[in-house]
Design a protein around this motif. Structure first.
Motif, PDB file in Angstrom:
ATOM      1  N   VAL A  29       0.834  -1.204   0.000  1.00 27.98           N
ATOM      2  CA  VAL A  29       0.000   0.000   0.000  1.00 27.98           C
ATOM      3  C   VAL A  29       0.865   1.249   0.000  1.00 27.98           C
ATOM      4  N   GLU A  30       1.906   1.235   0.834  1.00 24.94           N
ATOM      5  CA  GLU A  30       2.790   2.404   0.920  1.00 24.94           C
ATOM      6  C   GLU A  30       3.483   2.670  -0.422  1.00 24.94           C
ATOM      7  N   ARG A  77       4.170   5.392  -5.727  1.00 28.41           N
ATOM      8  CA  ARG A  77       4.468   5.294  -7.160  1.00 28.41           C
ATOM      9  C   ARG A  77       3.400   5.932  -8.023  1.00 28.41           C
ATOM     10  N   PHE A  78       2.123   5.665  -7.710  1.00 29.73           N
ATOM     11  CA  PHE A  78       1.053   6.102  -8.605  1.00 29.73           C
ATOM     12  C   PHE A  78       0.344   7.362  -8.114  1.00 29.73           C
ATOM     13  N   GLY A  79       0.557   7.743  -6.866  1.00 30.43           N
ATOM     14  CA  GLY A  79       0.009   8.998  -6.371  1.00 30.43           C
ATOM     15  C   GLY A  79      -1.492   8.959  -6.181  1.00 30.43           C
ATOM     16  N   GLU A  80      -2.041  10.127  -5.797  1.00 31.79           N
ATOM     17  CA  GLU A  80      -3.476  10.234  -5.560  1.00 31.79           C
ATOM     18  C   GLU A  80      -4.198  10.570  -6.858  1.00 31.79           C
ATOM     19  N   LEU A 129      -7.262   3.539 -14.914  1.00 30.56           N
ATOM     20  CA  LEU A 129      -8.461   2.819 -14.475  1.00 30.56           C
ATOM     21  C   LEU A 129      -8.620   2.887 -12.963  1.00 30.56           C
ATOM     22  N   MET A 130      -7.546   2.620 -12.232  1.00 33.80           N
ATOM     23  CA  MET A 130      -7.655   2.570 -10.770  1.00 33.80           C
ATOM     24  C   MET A 130      -7.760   3.963 -10.136  1.00 33.80           C
ATOM     25  N   ILE A 149     -12.986   3.777  -7.844  1.00 30.85           N
ATOM     26  CA  ILE A 149     -12.607   3.914  -6.430  1.00 30.85           C
ATOM     27  C   ILE A 149     -13.841   3.817  -5.545  1.00 30.85           C
ATOM     28  N   GLN A 150     -14.933   4.490  -5.937  1.00 25.06           N
ATOM     29  CA  GLN A 150     -16.148   4.482  -5.124  1.00 25.06           C
ATOM     30  C   GLN A 150     -16.785   3.098  -5.105  1.00 25.06           C
ATOM     31  N   THR A 151     -16.806   2.425  -6.262  1.00 26.15           N
ATOM     32  CA  THR A 151     -17.401   1.080  -6.325  1.00 26.15           C
ATOM     33  C   THR A 151     -16.621   0.094  -5.471  1.00 26.15           C
TER      34      THR A 151
END
Length: 706
Positions: free
Chosen positions: A389-390, A395-398, A445-446, A452-454
């Motif tokens: 997770v960290e 790597r991909f950010g918010e 996609l992610m 994210i909500q689903t």
């Protein structure tokens, strides 16, 4: 083109090496099942331009099964084409390998593809009816997946040949075939590959059942047979390419790790350099020979990765193509009997079996440092989850999905092991840093708000990095232990070009008490398709849960009614118990009162008896009838009868009272009345004599109760 589509499909796959049945099926369908046309679709065309007339020599990869493929875990790899227990016509396989080699060598001369295809197909017998019918033929009806496959073999054929024929029609590899239906007396002989079918007491027509134990992870072994196989001896024949063959005699309790260690002792091949072919699917280093399901006489192929990498590197430096290693370097069998319990203190690095991490070249390619979200050889799933997770966020950010941090077991508990109303699906995100789809999948996609909500509302999202083989093997073991062997097999079979992937795991009444994989979403998918797949799987899962929810509601209502009935019954029981207690208390009080009264009565009787005895002992002697100065006193009792006694006239009134008392009439309870004149004798002085009271010569007195 063969009239049998199954045979055409099998031949097409054997020639092209395409394992995906759907892909092979689509090629054949496109050309109306014309084998030559289908082969032309996937083979290079005659007019294809050659980008480079002189091919630069390339070092061979340690795993020659498929260029760019991931190394098999724990030193296991699937059989290469020439080792597959495929069609029994071995000449077609060997000819294909030779033809492909010649094609690669002569491609610069633009050798016509049609000639190659003609050579490939000319040696393959697609018509099984052309076999020699003069032999004594035995028929086998193979029942598999609710389908009947008919196989005809001469009676001199062996079990191995039968299994290869079964592979031809079912595509079930030999190492995964479990065949049931042999005569009980010949069941053990039927497990030996060299046994001829004519020696098994079979009839000309035989019914057999084929079980593909791929999903079970072991072959030819039922759970109740494992204890029986533990104490048996296994003859392990190992073809060590290109150095010849040797044999190990080991106990069924020997683990695969101990087999590798024994090979290290015999051939001095470090375990991490050992590449094996022939182990059944689902085996790991802790699996015993008995649990693996191999036959008592089993053959494996062993290669030394370090030796092969070195030879390939030398060939590349010399400007030559690496040559095929000969399998017939030696025909000598060295039989070695080893103790499976021998110490491995001196053997080199026995716990490192991840061959993918060893690149035997002088200048390994430099990979980005952040492509691995979990460090190599992570031995704790909770720590790995936290690091995943960290590193994913870094790597991909918010924005990024909300991943669960903790063990896979905790994620399952949170998602699946709850009441049906609170239950969710477990979404296992399988990451791979070397996949070309990773950046697009994670960066686009992610990060979509809808995804994210689903995931947040409908799923518990657990992530794991499959880039390192060590972490992949660990997670596959976790899937087997926590979910099922099917889940582990599903994750293992996802190809690199389909990763990242999301496995959706759920539990419902239809699935039983265990969790199962409901769907797998591969990374080669668009945003709309990903969202629709998530929603569709959720809707299907919730529809399955509705029955369970209704049942839980009905069960809760029944439990409520039962609880109310139990409460009412308990209250009634308590009231009855209170009544019984009061009744018992009353009875006890009455008993105590009776006991008290009886005690008092006994005391009173004792007192009265004591008074009576004293009075009786105080009486003077009764005078005789003829004596002088006597008087006769008659006492009439309340019952009407009389007491009579003689007294001396000088006896006093107390003597008369003592006489009455001695007969049980206590003066404190009775009065003694004289008839004439009427007077209460108990009320006058008792010391007066009877003569004084004028009661001689005789007198009648009356006893009255006070």
């Amino acid at each position: 083109m063969s009239e049998n589509k199954d045979e055409t499909l099998a031949s097409f796959q054997n020639i092209t090496g395409i394992d995906d049945v759907g892909e092979a099926f689509s090629h054949l369908e496109a050309v109306n099942w014309n084998l030559m046309d289908a082969l032309s679709r996937v083979m290079p065309h005659d007019d294809a331009p050659l980008s480079n007339t002189v091919l630069a020599p390339q070092p061979a990869l340690p795993n020659p099964v498929q260029p760019g493929a991931q190394s098999n875990t724990n030193g296991f790899r699937p059989p290469s084409y020439d080792e597959l227990p495929g069609p029994s016509n071995a000449s077609a396989s060997s000819f294909f390998a030779s033809a492909m080699h010649n094609h690669n060598q002569n491609q610069r001369h633009r050798y016509p593809t049609s000639h190659l295809l003609a050579q490939l197909t000319s040696s393959i017998n697609l018509d099984p009816s052309s076999q020699n019918n003069n032999q004594n033929v035995m028929n086998f009806n193979i029942n598999f997946n609710q389908t009947l496959f008919q196989i005809r073999l001469p009676s001199t054929a062996t079990i191995d040949q039968l299994k290869r024929k079964i592979f031809d029609v079912t595509n079930v590899p030999v190492c995964r075939q479990s065949i049931c239906g042999w005569p009980p007396a010949k069941a053990s002989d039927a497990q030996k590959g060299g046994t001829q079918i004519c020696n098994l007491d079979l009839s000309p027509e035989n019914e057999l059942i084929l079980i593909d134990l791929t999903e079970d992870g072991f072959m030819d072994t039922e759970p109740d047979e494992v204890p029986q196989r533990l104490d048996k001896d296994y003859n392990i024949k190992i073809l060590y390419e290109p150095h010849g063959t040797f044999t190990l005699n080991l106990s069924g309790r020997t683990t695969i790790l101990e087999v590798k260690t024994n090979v290290y002792y015999v051939k001095e091949i470090p375990v991490r350099h050992q590449e094996w072919t022939g182990w059944p699917s689902g085996c790991n280093n802790d699996t015993t020979l008995a649990e693996s399901g191999i036959e008592l006489n089993h053959q494996f192929v062993l290669r030394n990765l370090a030796e092969r990498a070195q030879s390939n590197s030398n060939a590349a430096l010399d400007g030559e193509n690496p040559q095929t290693i000969s399998n017939s370097a030696s025909n000598t069998f060295d039989v070695v009997t080893l103790d499976s319990e021998s110490s491995a203190d001196e053997f080199e690095d026995a716990t490192d079996f991840n061959t993918a991490e060893y690149i035997f070249t002088d200048s390994p390619p430099v990979q980005p440092l952040n492509r691995h979200l979990i460090p190599n050889n992570t031995d704790d799933e909770t720590t790995g989850s936290s690091q995943f997770v960290e590193n994913y966020q870094s790597r991909f950010g918010e924005p990024y999905p909300e991943f669960f941090v903790g063990s896979l077991e905790s994620a399952l508990q949170l998602a699946c092991h709850k009441p049906a109303k609170e239950r969710k699906l477990l979404a296992i995100y399988l990451h791979h840093g070397e996949s070309i789809l990773t950046n697009v999948f994670c960066d686009h996609l992610m990060k979509a708000e809808s995804i994210i909500q689903t995931l947040k509302e409908k799923f518990v999202l657990f992530g794991w990095d499959m880039t390192y083989d060590s972490n992949k093997d660990m997670f596959l073991s976790l899937l087997t232990a926590r979910i099922s062997s099917n889940a582990s097999l599903t994750a293992r079979n996802i190809k690199l070009d389909k990763l990242p992937a999301i496995m959706l795991v759920g539990k419902s009444r239809q699935l039983g008490s265990n969790c199962e994989v409901l769907s797998v979403i591969h990374g080669n998918i668009g945003l709309d398709d990903l969202l629709s797949r998530l929603i569709e799987t959720t809707a299907m899962y919730e529809e399955q849960l509705q029955v369970e929810i209704r049942q839980e509601d009905e069960r809760a209502a029944r439990d409520q009614v039962k609880a109310e009935q139990d409460m009412a019954y308990e209250e009634t029981l308590q009231a009855d118990m209170a009544k019984e207690a009061a009744k018992s208390q009353k009875a006890a009080a009455q008993a105590a009162e009776r006991k008290r009264i009886e005690s008092e009565r006994a005391e009173e009787n004792a007192r009265r008896e004591s008074i009576r005895l004293v009075a009786e002992q105080s009486l003077p002697l009764e005078p005789g009838e003829q004596e002088a100065s006597i008087c006769k006193i008659r006492v009439r009792k309340p019952t009407g009868d009389f007491l009579e006694r003689r007294f001396y006239t000088q006896n006093n009134l107390q003597d008369l009272l003592n006489y009455v008392t001695a007969n049980g009439f206590l003066i404190e309870e009775y009065k003694l009345i004289s008839s004439w004149p009427r007077r209460d004798l108990t009320a006058i002085e008792s010391s007066q004599t009877l003569a004084t009271l004028k009661m001689s010569p005789q007198e009648t007195v009356i006893l009255e109760e006070r």
